[in-house]
Design a protein around this motif. Sequence first.
Motif, PDB file in Angstrom:
ATOM      1  N   VAL A  10       0.857  -1.189   0.000  1.00  0.00           N
ATOM      2  CA  VAL A  10       0.000   0.000   0.000  1.00  0.00           C
ATOM      3  C   VAL A  10       0.895   1.243   0.000  1.00  0.00           C
ATOM      4  O   VAL A  10       1.800   1.368   0.835  1.00  0.00           O
ATOM      5  CB  VAL A  10      -0.928   0.028   1.233  1.00  0.00           C
ATOM      6  N   LEU A  11       0.646   2.154  -0.939  1.00  0.00           N
ATOM      7  CA  LEU A  11       1.365   3.425  -0.989  1.00  0.00           C
ATOM      8  C   LEU A  11       0.494   4.515  -0.367  1.00  0.00           C
ATOM      9  O   LEU A  11      -0.646   4.716  -0.799  1.00  0.00           O
ATOM     10  CB  LEU A  11       1.699   3.786  -2.437  1.00  0.00           C
ATOM     11  N   VAL A  12       1.027   5.225   0.635  1.00  0.00           N
ATOM     12  CA  VAL A  12       0.310   6.312   1.297  1.00  0.00           C
ATOM     13  C   VAL A  12       0.966   7.635   0.896  1.00  0.00           C
ATOM     14  O   VAL A  12       2.188   7.796   1.017  1.00  0.00           O
ATOM     15  CB  VAL A  12       0.350   6.157   2.833  1.00  0.00           C
ATOM     16  N   ILE A  13       0.147   8.577   0.417  1.00  0.00           N
ATOM     17  CA  ILE A  13       0.649   9.904   0.021  1.00  0.00           C
ATOM     18  C   ILE A  13      -0.090  10.968   0.820  1.00  0.00           C
ATOM     19  O   ILE A  13      -1.305  11.149   0.663  1.00  0.00           O
ATOM     20  CB  ILE A  13       0.455  10.157  -1.487  1.00  0.00           C
ATOM     21  N   ASP A  14       0.637  11.672   1.682  1.00  0.00           N
ATOM     22  CA  ASP A  14       0.059  12.760   2.480  1.00  0.00           C
ATOM     23  C   ASP A  14       1.191  13.701   2.876  1.00  0.00           C
ATOM     24  O   ASP A  14       2.266  13.248   3.293  1.00  0.00           O
ATOM     25  CB  ASP A  14      -0.654  12.205   3.717  1.00  0.00           C
ATOM     26  N   ASP A  15       0.938  14.999   2.732  1.00  0.00           N
ATOM     27  CA  ASP A  15       2.000  15.958   3.047  1.00  0.00           C
ATOM     28  C   ASP A  15       2.187  16.162   4.547  1.00  0.00           C
ATOM     29  O   ASP A  15       3.127  16.837   4.971  1.00  0.00           O
ATOM     30  CB  ASP A  15       1.737  17.301   2.357  1.00  0.00           C
ATOM     31  N   GLU A  16       1.303  15.570   5.353  1.00  0.00           N
ATOM     32  CA  GLU A  16       1.472  15.618   6.807  1.00  0.00           C
ATOM     33  C   GLU A  16       2.169  14.330   7.255  1.00  0.00           C
ATOM     34  O   GLU A  16       1.604  13.235   7.148  1.00  0.00           O
ATOM     35  CB  GLU A  16       0.123  15.745   7.499  1.00  0.00           C
TER      36      GLU A  16
ATOM     37  N   ASP B 241      -4.042  11.818  -0.124  1.00  0.00           N
ATOM     38  CA  ASP B 241      -4.782  13.013   0.289  1.00  0.00           C
ATOM     39  C   ASP B 241      -5.193  13.773  -0.968  1.00  0.00           C
ATOM     40  O   ASP B 241      -4.518  13.701  -2.005  1.00  0.00           O
ATOM     41  CB  ASP B 241      -3.888  13.898   1.175  1.00  0.00           C
ATOM     42  N   VAL B 242      -6.315  14.488  -0.885  1.00  0.00           N
ATOM     43  CA  VAL B 242      -6.776  15.282  -2.020  1.00  0.00           C
ATOM     44  C   VAL B 242      -5.891  16.511  -2.206  1.00  0.00           C
ATOM     45  O   VAL B 242      -5.496  16.859  -3.314  1.00  0.00           O
ATOM     46  CB  VAL B 242      -8.247  15.693  -1.824  1.00  0.00           C
ATOM     47  N   ARG B 243      -5.592  17.182  -1.107  1.00  0.00           N
ATOM     48  CA  ARG B 243      -4.830  18.432  -1.171  1.00  0.00           C
ATOM     49  C   ARG B 243      -3.352  18.152  -0.888  1.00  0.00           C
ATOM     50  O   ARG B 243      -2.965  17.842   0.230  1.00  0.00           O
ATOM     51  CB  ARG B 243      -5.396  19.432  -0.169  1.00  0.00           C
ATOM     52  N   LEU B 244      -2.540  18.284  -1.950  1.00  0.00           N
ATOM     53  CA  LEU B 244      -1.109  18.042  -1.849  1.00  0.00           C
ATOM     54  C   LEU B 244      -0.351  19.211  -2.477  1.00  0.00           C
ATOM     55  O   LEU B 244      -0.863  19.858  -3.408  1.00  0.00           O
ATOM     56  CB  LEU B 244      -0.735  16.745  -2.578  1.00  0.00           C
ATOM     57  N   PRO B 245       0.857  19.490  -2.023  1.00  0.00           N
ATOM     58  CA  PRO B 245       1.647  20.553  -2.654  1.00  0.00           C
ATOM     59  C   PRO B 245       2.103  20.134  -4.050  1.00  0.00           C
ATOM     60  O   PRO B 245       2.337  18.952  -4.314  1.00  0.00           O
ATOM     61  CB  PRO B 245       2.847  20.693  -1.703  1.00  0.00           C
ATOM     62  N   GLY B 246       2.218  21.080  -4.965  1.00  0.00           N
ATOM     63  CA  GLY B 246       2.620  20.763  -6.329  1.00  0.00           C
ATOM     64  C   GLY B 246       1.473  20.108  -7.078  1.00  0.00           C
ATOM     65  O   GLY B 246       0.417  20.704  -7.290  1.00  0.00           O
ATOM     66  N   MET B 247       1.645  18.858  -7.463  1.00  0.00           N
ATOM     67  CA  MET B 247       0.559  18.114  -8.125  1.00  0.00           C
ATOM     68  C   MET B 247      -0.503  17.754  -7.101  1.00  0.00           C
ATOM     69  O   MET B 247      -0.217  17.113  -6.097  1.00  0.00           O
ATOM     70  CB  MET B 247       1.112  16.846  -8.787  1.00  0.00           C
ATOM     71  N   SER B 248      -1.747  18.144  -7.374  1.00  0.00           N
ATOM     72  CA  SER B 248      -2.838  17.853  -6.438  1.00  0.00           C
ATOM     73  C   SER B 248      -3.185  16.371  -6.450  1.00  0.00           C
ATOM     74  O   SER B 248      -2.831  15.636  -7.382  1.00  0.00           O
ATOM     75  CB  SER B 248      -4.082  18.665  -6.811  1.00  0.00           C
ATOM     76  N   GLY B 249      -3.896  15.943  -5.413  1.00  0.00           N
ATOM     77  CA  GLY B 249      -4.331  14.553  -5.340  1.00  0.00           C
ATOM     78  C   GLY B 249      -5.247  14.165  -6.485  1.00  0.00           C
ATOM     79  O   GLY B 249      -5.203  13.032  -6.980  1.00  0.00           O
TER      80      GLY B 249
ATOM     81  N   LEU C 114       4.401   1.862   1.986  1.00  0.00           N
ATOM     82  CA  LEU C 114       5.349   2.869   1.536  1.00  0.00           C
ATOM     83  C   LEU C 114       4.702   4.236   1.729  1.00  0.00           C
ATOM     84  O   LEU C 114       3.488   4.378   1.518  1.00  0.00           O
ATOM     85  CB  LEU C 114       5.703   2.673   0.060  1.00  0.00           C
ATOM     86  N   THR C 115       5.471   5.259   2.111  1.00  0.00           N
ATOM     87  CA  THR C 115       4.889   6.588   2.336  1.00  0.00           C
ATOM     88  C   THR C 115       5.700   7.655   1.616  1.00  0.00           C
ATOM     89  O   THR C 115       6.914   7.517   1.402  1.00  0.00           O
ATOM     90  CB  THR C 115       4.865   6.925   3.838  1.00  0.00           C
ATOM     91  N   THR C 116       5.015   8.715   1.225  1.00  0.00           N
ATOM     92  CA  THR C 116       5.648   9.897   0.643  1.00  0.00           C
ATOM     93  C   THR C 116       4.717  11.086   0.834  1.00  0.00           C
ATOM     94  O   THR C 116       3.502  10.907   0.988  1.00  0.00           O
ATOM     95  CB  THR C 116       5.962   9.694  -0.858  1.00  0.00           C
ATOM     96  N   GLY C 117       5.281  12.282   0.794  1.00  0.00           N
ATOM     97  CA  GLY C 117       4.471  13.482   0.953  1.00  0.00           C
ATOM     98  C   GLY C 117       4.239  14.219  -0.339  1.00  0.00           C
ATOM     99  O   GLY C 117       3.644  15.308  -0.343  1.00  0.00           O
ATOM    100  N   ASP C 118       4.667  13.635  -1.463  1.00  0.00           N
ATOM    101  CA  ASP C 118       4.601  14.345  -2.747  1.00  0.00           C
ATOM    102  C   ASP C 118       4.013  13.432  -3.826  1.00  0.00           C
ATOM    103  O   ASP C 118       4.419  12.270  -3.971  1.00  0.00           O
ATOM    104  CB  ASP C 118       6.016  14.788  -3.137  1.00  0.00           C
TER     105      ASP C 118
END
Length: 452
Positions: free
Chosen positions: A6-12, A54-62, A31-35
């Motif tokens: 499972v890949l988790v993407i969240d800027d927090e 997450d829907v709201r991410l810096p740079g490219m949005s969710g 696996l995790t990343t904020g971008d």
Amino acid sequence: MTKPCVLVIDDEAVMCETLKAILETEDYDVLTTGDARDGLNVVNKEPVNLIISDVRLPGMSGIKFLSAIKENFPSIPVMMISAFGDMKSAVDAMKRGAFDYLAKPFQPEELLVTVKKALDYENLMVENLMLRNEIGSRYNLSDIIGESDVMRQLKDTVARVAPTDATVFIEGECGVGKELVAHSLHYHSDRIGQPFIEVNCAAFAESLLESELFGHEKGAFTGADQRTSGKLEIADGGTLYLDEIGDMSLSVQAKVLRGIQEKVFFRVGGIEAVHTDVRIIAATNKNLKEEIVRGNFREDLYFRLNVINIKIPPLRERDGDIPLLAKTFLNQAKRKFPKHNDIELSPAIITRLDQYQWPGNVREVQNLMERVVILGNLDEIDYLVQGAASPIDHASLSHLPLKDAVEAFKRSQIIEALKQSKWRLNKAAVRLGISRHALRYQMETLGIDTND
């Protein structure tokens, strides 16, 4: 067994660690990343089974990330998460193909239940893709065996017609491969992921065929205890193959015509119109133009079906294809029945096969090769060719009543099979394609004993 990834993407960072801790309780690799862009790189390199973003991410949005995943990795489910009350983003995400949407804060149990559903869905998608690839390879154009001019032409026609939605009418004798061509048309079309439904029109009585095609409502007739969908409804989005359409009654023909023209039909006993989107492929071994003259087939239905006409030639008209078919089917039979896998076809045998007329066409070649391998005996080929030459003088039967002529022919064939088998009933029954019990019954009925 490999653990799901499972890949988790969240800027927090806290949210990433929280989700990771929850998921690892179910033994998932996380696996995790904020971008989002970094997330795309991960998916390109790692075998990811599920993405939580997450829907709201810096740079490219969710949302943009979701669109990129659906375009490049459509089988990977994506779950979207965001702040409570952001319904606009939720709706947008679902429209773009998100598997599900969770609003923060959510309970660990809620997350785990949704993750399990998403992974089950991913497994189903992967299995479906593998099945489609397997079926697609089975009905590859290269599996239409033949290098004669007429077969090259046929394969070229199938390749050009398959990607369209045109109705196709296939003509040909029994055993030439009409069903294989129909499958190839479907599996090389844009409808490949949708159902391919076959109906043999000769296998049903008129009333049963109508119910088979259109379905019926509860109480439409005795025994109709619930609503049942017909093949036209089940095939929605895919292909309906109507085999032996020349055996369809005139009343059912009228309803099929309407269904093709208007893409709408009524279940037996129903008043509600059912809309359907199907591609029709029809086939017959009859001459429908002659059937129209006799009043057995509707001319308007014939023209509606005959948009693209594909005539499959009989084997006797396919110059040079018989050796190729025989060798191909022999190799298939040896893989299927490995007990006698040392059997080979000599040039002399190939010549005899090439000279035979093959009234049963391709199917007869396939059956013969299987019989040769199962019995481990090339004499089967001599029996076939010699039997075709003159086990009985057919002209001598012309003066007999039909019943007597049939009995004389059957008696001749059985005696010939018994002689070739040295009067061993089991082997003779295999040659004749019947059971030992059936052979004994026929021998008693026709007055054949071991002294014949």
